[in-house]
Design an enzyme around this catalytic site. Structure first.
Site, short mmCIF file in Angstrom:
data_model
loop_
_atom_site.label_atom_id
_atom_site.label_comp_id
_atom_site.label_asym_id
_atom_site.label_seq_id
_atom_site.Cartn_x
_atom_site.Cartn_y
_atom_site.Cartn_z
N ASP A 100 45.21 37.03 30.16
CA ASP A 100 44.88 38.46 30.23
C ASP A 100 46.05 39.18 29.59
O ASP A 100 47.15 39.17 30.14
CB ASP A 100 44.71 38.85 31.71
CG ASP A 100 44.58 40.35 31.92
OD1 ASP A 100 44.66 41.10 30.93
OD2 ASP A 100 44.42 40.75 33.09
N GLN B 270 50.32 41.14 30.29
CA GLN B 270 50.66 40.86 31.69
C GLN B 270 50.77 39.36 32.02
O GLN B 270 51.53 38.98 32.90
CB GLN B 270 49.69 41.53 32.66
CG GLN B 270 48.31 40.92 32.72
CD GLN B 270 47.59 41.21 34.05
OE1 GLN B 270 47.58 42.33 34.52
NE2 GLN B 270 47.01 40.18 34.64
N ASP C 81 36.77 35.06 36.42
CA ASP C 81 37.73 36.15 36.55
C ASP C 81 37.71 36.69 37.98
O ASP C 81 36.69 36.62 38.67
CB ASP C 81 37.37 37.28 35.57
CG ASP C 81 38.49 38.32 35.49
OD1 ASP C 81 39.67 37.94 35.63
OD2 ASP C 81 38.18 39.50 35.28
N TYR D 151 53.17 39.05 42.50
CA TYR D 151 51.86 39.26 41.94
C TYR D 151 51.93 39.65 40.46
O TYR D 151 52.65 40.55 40.08
CB TYR D 151 51.13 40.38 42.69
CG TYR D 151 49.73 40.55 42.17
CD1 TYR D 151 48.73 39.67 42.55
CD2 TYR D 151 49.42 41.55 41.25
CE1 TYR D 151 47.46 39.80 42.05
CE2 TYR D 151 48.15 41.67 40.75
CZ TYR D 151 47.18 40.80 41.16
OH TYR D 151 45.91 40.92 40.65
N LYS E 126 45.46 37.62 39.13
CA LYS E 126 44.92 36.41 39.75
C LYS E 126 44.94 35.27 38.73
O LYS E 126 45.24 35.48 37.57
CB LYS E 126 43.49 36.71 40.22
CG LYS E 126 43.05 36.37 41.64
CD LYS E 126 43.96 35.61 42.51
CE LYS E 126 43.50 35.20 43.85
NZ LYS E 126 44.55 34.76 44.72
N ASP E 127 44.62 34.06 39.20
CA ASP E 127 44.83 32.89 38.36
C ASP E 127 43.65 32.58 37.44
O ASP E 127 43.75 31.73 36.58
CB ASP E 127 45.12 31.69 39.26
CG ASP E 127 46.13 32.06 40.31
OD1 ASP E 127 47.20 32.52 39.93
OD2 ASP E 127 45.83 31.91 41.51
N LYS F 231 24.08 11.90 29.90
CA LYS F 231 24.28 10.44 29.84
C LYS F 231 25.17 9.90 30.97
O LYS F 231 24.73 9.81 32.09
CB LYS F 231 24.82 9.99 28.47
CG LYS F 231 23.77 10.09 27.39
CD LYS F 231 22.79 8.95 27.48
CE LYS F 231 21.70 9.07 26.42
NZ LYS F 231 20.43 8.48 26.85
N ARG G 8 42.51 43.24 43.94
CA ARG G 8 43.93 42.94 44.15
C ARG G 8 44.19 41.47 44.49
O ARG G 8 45.17 41.14 45.13
CB ARG G 8 44.52 43.85 45.25
CG ARG G 8 44.46 45.31 44.85
CD ARG G 8 45.01 46.25 45.88
NE ARG G 8 44.75 47.63 45.47
CZ ARG G 8 45.51 48.33 44.62
NH1 ARG G 8 46.60 47.79 44.15
NH2 ARG G 8 45.18 49.55 44.27
C1 F6R Z 1 42.70 41.51 40.62
C2 F6R Z 1 43.02 42.59 39.69
C3 F6R Z 1 42.80 43.99 40.12
C4 F6R Z 1 44.11 44.71 40.40
C5 F6R Z 1 43.88 46.14 40.87
C6 F6R Z 1 45.17 46.94 41.03
O1 F6R Z 1 43.00 40.28 40.06
O2 F6R Z 1 43.50 42.37 38.61
O3 F6R Z 1 41.94 44.06 41.23
O4 F6R Z 1 44.85 43.99 41.35
O5 F6R Z 1 43.09 46.85 39.94
O6 F6R Z 1 45.88 46.80 39.85
P1 F6R Z 1 47.32 47.46 39.63
O7 F6R Z 1 48.25 46.93 40.69
O8 F6R Z 1 47.67 47.01 38.24
O9 F6R Z 1 47.10 48.94 39.73
MG MG Z 2 41.52 38.30 34.89
MG MG Z 3 43.80 40.61 35.16
#
Ligand code: F6R
Ligand code: MG
Ligand code: MG
Length: 375
Positions: free
Chosen positions: A11, A93, A130, A230, A233-234, A244, A267
């Site tokens: 990402d 990021q 995702d 943080y 996410k992964d 087969k 989040r």
């Molecule tokens: C979850 C994700 C989003 C962010 C959320 C807050 O993987 O990427 O849910 O965690 O939108 O994002 P920030 O901290 O960048 O404002």
């Molecule tokens: Mg993502």
């Molecule tokens: Mg992301």
């Protein structure tokens, strides 16, 4: 011909929050990789899942090849420049360091790679998910490769009937790759005991016990293990060879009809159903729900066919509706209990601060002497 498939996913910025990359960002990544066709790689495909860009590269250099990893890294670096120029959110990021150092594993992007001798026709599926974590594939893989209630090939096909070997990684261990190998069907209960814990034990790869050939590989990197805080996410990617000696395409897809609850969502700290979606689907409700998309190919002499989108079918509309209902149902209970991940898995530190602040205010009191409320 010995072929390597490498997916490297990151990402590096998106529009309107963590929703989807922009067209110029995608074009930059595409252009960068296209320049290597005929040189380092024989073919490629760029897929999008939510805010993630996954580059599939076809080559003959084997897994973990420095130059292939470098190529993807540079493509994401170039993409980051476009993302920054456009003011996209979260530009760069997932690129956790400034300079590439030999192997992309541990630097932020997710990696899933497999090398094999091409069969005369070599069908395979590429998955991207995702707003979730690598363990999100545990249940679908268990059902597809070990449960005859899902995969009738385990009963009907003599090759598949010999079962599969699962390699499972303890992703909490950060000093190296801590793995265990378990054979299905003999060790099914042991396998289930590990795979119930999506946060910790993750299917890393699956192998045919008939031919010894590799069937599947999952990216097992955990961003918050790497970064210590943080960073997103992964969002795992996966490759699965089909037909087969392996389960059929439809047997691999079928478990996704469960739309099972996984960790991630808003989040990276909640529980939500994994919704199988069409190519290009953005994240939306509560930054989710967690989504998975799939691209189906054949590879022949290092060249890919067009991609098909197996979740672009009326059947999956019903699953999507059910997944949306499951998402709304669990969201009704907000922060309470099972709706939010356990303390150790929360991706944001805010609640840790609250807990630390409150701890000194706890008192150990004798049971019969409550604090007087009224004078
Ligand atoms: C979850 C994700 C989003 C962010 C959320 C807050 O993987 O990427 O849910 O965690 O939108 O994002 P920030 O901290 O960048 O404002
Ligand atoms: Mg993502
Ligand atoms: Mg992301």
């Amino acid at each position: 011909m010995t072929t390597t498939l490498s997916i490297i996913k990151a990402d590096v910025g998106s529009i309107a929050g963590h929703a989807t990359p922009s067209k110029p960002l995608l074009a930059t990544v595409h252009e960068h990789i296209a320049g290597a066709v005929g040189g380092l790689i024989s073919d490629f495909f760029v897929g999008v899942t939510g805010d993630d860009i996954a580059i599939l590269m076809v080559h003959t250099r084997g897994v973990g090849d420095e130059e292939i990893h470098h190529l993807a890294w540079d493509a994401f670096k170039a993409g980051t420049r476009t993302a920054k120029a456009q003011g996209l959110y979260g530009a760069g990021q997932d690129l956790l360091i400034d300079a590439f150092s030999g192997n992309i594993k541990g630097l932020g992007p997710a990696v899933a790679e497999m090398e094999f001798d091409e069969r005369p026709n070599e069908p395979f599926l590429m998955f991207g998910a995702d707003k979730t974590e690598p363990g999100a594939y545990n249940l679908p893989l268990y059902l597809a490769f070990a449960d005859p209630m899902n995969t009738s090939g385990l009963l009907l096909s003599p090759e598949i009937n010999q079962g599969f070997r699962f390699r499972v990684m303890d992703v909490n261990y950060t000093q190296g790759d801590r793995v265990i190998e378990l054979d299905a069907p003999e060790e099914l209960y042991d396998l289930a005991a590990l795979l119930r814990d999506n946060d910790r034990y993750v299917v890393e790869s699956i192998w045919s016990r008939h031919s010894g050939e590799q069937a599947a590989v999952v990216s097992t990197q955990r961003l918050h293990n790497i970064a210590g805080k943080y960073t997103g996410k992964d969002d795992p990617v996966m490759l699965v060879r089909v037909q087969k000696d392996f389960p059929a395409t439809g047997e691999i897809l079928a478990p996704f009809a469960v739309a099972h609850y996984v960790g991630g969502f808003m989040r990276g700290s909640h529980v939500g159903p994994l919704m199988p979606v069409r190519d290009g689907t953005k994240c939306s409700y509560f930054d989710g729900p967690p989504i998975v998309c799939c691209f189906g190919f054949c590879v022949h002499n290092g060249k890919l066919t067009d991609a098909i989108d197996p979740f672009d079918h009326p059947f999956w509309d019903t699953v999507r509706t059910r997944a949306a209902e499951k998402a709304m149902e669990i969201r009704r209970q907000g922060f309470s209990g099972a709706a939010m991940l356990p303390y150790s898995e929360l991706e944001y530190g805010g609640i840790v601060n609250i807990m630390e602040r409150l701890q000194p205010r706890f008192e150990i009191k004798a049971p019969a002497t409550p604090t007087a409320i009224v004078g």
